[in-house]
Design a protein around this motif. Structure first.
Motif, PDB file in Angstrom:
ATOM      1  N   GLY A   1       0.827  -1.191   0.000  1.00  0.00           N
ATOM      2  CA  GLY A   1       0.000   0.000   0.000  1.00  0.00           C
ATOM      3  C   GLY A   1       0.864   1.245   0.000  1.00  0.00           C
ATOM      4  N   CYS A   2       0.506   2.182  -0.867  1.00  0.00           N
ATOM      5  CA  CYS A   2       1.200   3.466  -0.910  1.00  0.00           C
ATOM      6  C   CYS A   2       0.155   4.553  -1.129  1.00  0.00           C
ATOM      7  N   THR A   3       0.551   5.795  -0.874  1.00  0.00           N
ATOM      8  CA  THR A   3      -0.389   6.905  -1.051  1.00  0.00           C
ATOM      9  C   THR A   3       0.296   8.068  -1.754  1.00  0.00           C
ATOM     10  N   ARG A   4      -0.544   8.828  -2.451  1.00  0.00           N
ATOM     11  CA  ARG A   4      -0.067  10.054  -3.097  1.00  0.00           C
ATOM     12  C   ARG A   4      -1.235  11.029  -3.143  1.00  0.00           C
ATOM     13  N   ASP A   5      -0.996  12.219  -2.688  1.00  0.00           N
ATOM     14  CA  ASP A   5      -2.024  13.261  -2.657  1.00  0.00           C
ATOM     15  C   ASP A   5      -3.302  12.777  -1.968  1.00  0.00           C
ATOM     16  N   GLY A   6      -3.136  12.019  -0.886  1.00  0.00           N
ATOM     17  CA  GLY A   6      -4.274  11.540  -0.116  1.00  0.00           C
ATOM     18  C   GLY A   6      -5.022  10.361  -0.717  1.00  0.00           C
ATOM     19  N   GLN A   7      -4.557   9.848  -1.850  1.00  0.00           N
ATOM     20  CA  GLN A   7      -5.223   8.728  -2.520  1.00  0.00           C
ATOM     21  C   GLN A   7      -4.444   7.430  -2.252  1.00  0.00           C
TER      22      GLN A   7
ATOM     23  N   ASN B   1       6.226   9.568  -2.231  1.00  0.00           N
ATOM     24  CA  ASN B   1       5.989   9.370  -0.800  1.00  0.00           C
ATOM     25  C   ASN B   1       6.543   8.000  -0.415  1.00  0.00           C
ATOM     26  N   PRO B   2       7.750   7.935   0.139  1.00  0.00           N
ATOM     27  CA  PRO B   2       8.383   6.647   0.430  1.00  0.00           C
ATOM     28  C   PRO B   2       7.790   5.889   1.615  1.00  0.00           C
ATOM     29  N   ARG B   3       6.854   6.475   2.336  1.00  0.00           N
ATOM     30  CA  ARG B   3       6.208   5.768   3.455  1.00  0.00           C
ATOM     31  C   ARG B   3       5.201   4.775   2.885  1.00  0.00           C
ATOM     32  N   VAL B   4       5.386   3.491   3.191  1.00  0.00           N
ATOM     33  CA  VAL B   4       4.531   2.449   2.638  1.00  0.00           C
ATOM     34  C   VAL B   4       4.059   1.505   3.730  1.00  0.00           C
ATOM     35  N   CYS B   5       3.104   0.677   3.356  1.00  0.00           N
ATOM     36  CA  CYS B   5       2.554  -0.341   4.229  1.00  0.00           C
ATOM     37  C   CYS B   5       2.494  -1.646   3.426  1.00  0.00           C
ATOM     38  N   VAL B   6       2.833  -2.746   4.077  1.00  0.00           N
ATOM     39  CA  VAL B   6       2.798  -4.054   3.426  1.00  0.00           C
ATOM     40  C   VAL B   6       1.996  -4.997   4.311  1.00  0.00           C
TER      41      VAL B   6
ATOM     42  N   VAL C   1      -0.188  -9.953   9.124  1.00  0.00           N
ATOM     43  CA  VAL C   1       0.896  -9.075   9.558  1.00  0.00           C
ATOM     44  C   VAL C   1       0.852  -7.788   8.735  1.00  0.00           C
ATOM     45  N   VAL C   2       1.058  -6.673   9.396  1.00  0.00           N
ATOM     46  CA  VAL C   2       1.144  -5.375   8.740  1.00  0.00           C
ATOM     47  C   VAL C   2       2.523  -4.779   9.044  1.00  0.00           C
ATOM     48  N   ILE C   3       3.185  -4.346   7.981  1.00  0.00           N
ATOM     49  CA  ILE C   3       4.515  -3.734   8.089  1.00  0.00           C
ATOM     50  C   ILE C   3       4.404  -2.283   7.653  1.00  0.00           C
ATOM     51  N   HIS C   4       4.965  -1.394   8.443  1.00  0.00           N
ATOM     52  CA  HIS C   4       5.130  -0.005   8.039  1.00  0.00           C
ATOM     53  C   HIS C   4       6.613   0.180   7.754  1.00  0.00           C
ATOM     54  N   GLY C   5       6.913   0.818   6.637  1.00  0.00           N
ATOM     55  CA  GLY C   5       8.314   0.979   6.297  1.00  0.00           C
ATOM     56  C   GLY C   5       8.550   2.074   5.291  1.00  0.00           C
ATOM     57  N   ARG C   6       9.798   2.106   4.789  1.00  0.00           N
ATOM     58  CA  ARG C   6      10.224   3.149   3.867  1.00  0.00           C
ATOM     59  C   ARG C   6      10.799   2.540   2.597  1.00  0.00           C
ATOM     60  N   TYR C   7      10.321   3.029   1.481  1.00  0.00           N
ATOM     61  CA  TYR C   7      10.766   2.627   0.148  1.00  0.00           C
ATOM     62  C   TYR C   7      12.135   3.213  -0.148  1.00  0.00           C
ATOM     63  N   GLN C   8      13.005   2.372  -0.722  1.00  0.00           N
ATOM     64  CA  GLN C   8      14.303   2.833  -1.223  1.00  0.00           C
ATOM     65  C   GLN C   8      14.568   2.120  -2.539  1.00  0.00           C
ATOM     66  N   GLU C   9      14.695   2.883  -3.588  1.00  0.00           N
ATOM     67  CA  GLU C   9      15.014   2.297  -4.891  1.00  0.00           C
ATOM     68  C   GLU C   9      16.468   1.853  -4.901  1.00  0.00           C
ATOM     69  N   LEU C  10      16.747   0.784  -5.625  1.00  0.00           N
ATOM     70  CA  LEU C  10      18.103   0.265  -5.767  1.00  0.00           C
ATOM     71  C   LEU C  10      18.532   0.433  -7.223  1.00  0.00           C
ATOM     72  N   PRO C  11      18.986   1.633  -7.597  1.00  0.00           N
ATOM     73  CA  PRO C  11      19.299   1.902  -9.000  1.00  0.00           C
ATOM     74  C   PRO C  11      20.506   1.104  -9.478  1.00  0.00           C
ATOM     75  N   ASP C  12      20.601   0.955 -10.771  1.00  0.00           N
ATOM     76  CA  ASP C  12      21.688   0.211 -11.402  1.00  0.00           C
ATOM     77  C   ASP C  12      22.916   1.117 -11.517  1.00  0.00           C
ATOM     78  N   THR C  13      23.503   1.416 -10.353  1.00  0.00           N
ATOM     79  CA  THR C  13      24.686   2.261 -10.295  1.00  0.00           C
ATOM     80  C   THR C  13      25.744   1.566  -9.442  1.00  0.00           C
TER      81      THR C  13
END
Length: 149
Positions: free
Chosen positions: A24-30, A61-66, A80-92
């Motif tokens: 689950g993620c949110t943007r602009d309240g949606q 918005n990197p705040r997510v729920c799983v 189980v509900v997880i609250h956490g933070r998204y971090q992209e792992l770019p190809d660098t």
């Protein structure tokens, strides 16, 4: 039916036993929720996706729920509900080690690239891979379990 709070370790064990969750993620309240395939290691969930709505929203918005659950019937289940933070792992170079770790954990499962590697409809042939790896650092995990009483 009896419902009880699960311990942190019980929650993590359930997450480790499974590989499909709802993100689950949110943007602009949606709110927006989608299935993902994941691997758990070192207080992080690792996953994989094509570019699209969930990636755009998590970048904003990197705040997510799983949410992960199992159940045999209406009276016997665990959730189980997880609250956490998204971090992209770019190809660098900077993210290469973490990206390879994510890949090695995910590829241990059959069809690990589904559903993240598929999009509806025809896709243009790209010169480079548009696929993205990401992690969700776990900030908090809670769970409940039900059993016939």
């Amino acid at each position: 039916m009896l419902i009880r709070e699960m311990t942190r370790q019980e929650c993590l064990d359930l997450v480790a036993e499974n590989h499909i969750a709802r993100l689950g993620c949110t943007r602009d309240g949606q709110p927006y929720i989608v299935p993902i395939q994941y691997a758990l290691a070192a207080n992080r969930l690792y996953s994989f996706s094509m570019p699209g709505q969930k990636i755009d929203w998590m970048r904003a918005n990197p705040r997510v729920c799983v949410q992960v659950d199992t159940g045999t019937d209406r009276q016997n289940w665990r959730s189980v509900v997880i609250h956490g933070r998204y971090q992209e792992l770019p190809d660098t170079k900077q993210w290469h080690r973490e990206r390879m770790n994510a890949w090695s954990l995910l590829e241990q499962r059959i069809n690990w690239w589904e559903p993240g590697g598929l999009k509806p409809g025809e896709q243009p042939v790209a010169g480079t891979s548009p696929h993205l790896f990401f992690e969700i650092e776990i900030d908090d995990v809670t769970g409940r379990a039900a059993s016939a009483g």
